[in-house]
Write a protein that holds these residues in place. Sequence first.
Motif, mmCIF file in Angstrom:
data_model
loop_
_atom_site.group_PDB
_atom_site.id
_atom_site.type_symbol
_atom_site.label_atom_id
_atom_site.label_comp_id
_atom_site.label_asym_id
_atom_site.label_seq_id
_atom_site.Cartn_x
_atom_site.Cartn_y
_atom_site.Cartn_z
ATOM 1 N N ASN A 132 0.833 -1.199 0.000
ATOM 2 C CA ASN A 132 0.000 0.000 0.000
ATOM 3 C C ASN A 132 0.874 1.259 0.000
ATOM 4 N N ALA A 135 2.121 1.661 -3.512
ATOM 5 C CA ALA A 135 1.060 2.064 -4.438
ATOM 6 C C ALA A 135 0.702 3.535 -4.294
ATOM 7 N N MET A 145 3.139 2.847 -9.538
ATOM 8 C CA MET A 145 1.979 2.893 -8.658
ATOM 9 C C MET A 145 0.862 1.991 -9.155
ATOM 10 N N CYS A 148 1.856 -1.665 -8.468
ATOM 11 C CA CYS A 148 1.760 -1.973 -7.045
ATOM 12 C C CYS A 148 0.310 -2.036 -6.587
ATOM 13 N N GLN A 149 -0.545 -1.213 -7.156
ATOM 14 C CA GLN A 149 -1.968 -1.273 -6.814
ATOM 15 C C GLN A 149 -2.570 -2.604 -7.248
#
Length: 203
Positions: A132, A135, A145, A148-149
């Motif tokens: 998190n 992200a 980002m 990672c999300q």
Amino acid sequence: MFSDKANHIFQEVIEKYHEINTVGQEFHNPYDEKDQLIEHLLYRKCWIDTVQWHYEDIIRDPKIDPVAALKLKRQIDASNQDRTDMVEYIDSYFLEKYKDVEPKANATINSESPAWAIDRLSILALKIYHMNEEANRVDAGQEHMIKCQAKLDVLLEQRVDLSTAINQLLEDIANGEKYMKVYKQMKMYNDDELNPVLRGAKK
């Protein structure tokens, strides 16, 4: 449900650690060992995992001093032993809790004990927390980002599935559908009688 309690405590631990965010900070368990045993054990377990998570980050520094790296490796070894011990303490809690349950004739055994599944849930909480962060890193590019999300979404789904599985396992044990059989880990590398290098060093 049990997993809701565990996930709440794990989040509590991780947020508490990151208030100071150093591996050497003082540890304080807010749950009383006598009156809130399982909460006490879960908090301690996740704290060990959280410190070790950051040990593993530090030791991967390509510029780390070799002497410091060796010292840290010893700390990681000790942490691994603490982690295993805590898993066994948690399983002992469940063995005591369900000691009077009579397994049904067709009861089956699970591939892992409740505490080892809880161990994975604790590590998953750390993955979610740090993914998190990634992200939402303001200094990272949009592609980073987005990736990672996407990973975070999978981790969150995994937590739902694992939490459900743990709750079901405990319910099955309580109902006699499954039974617990715990094997001590019997780690050999920390034992100066079982590790030949340590045994030789004593002579």
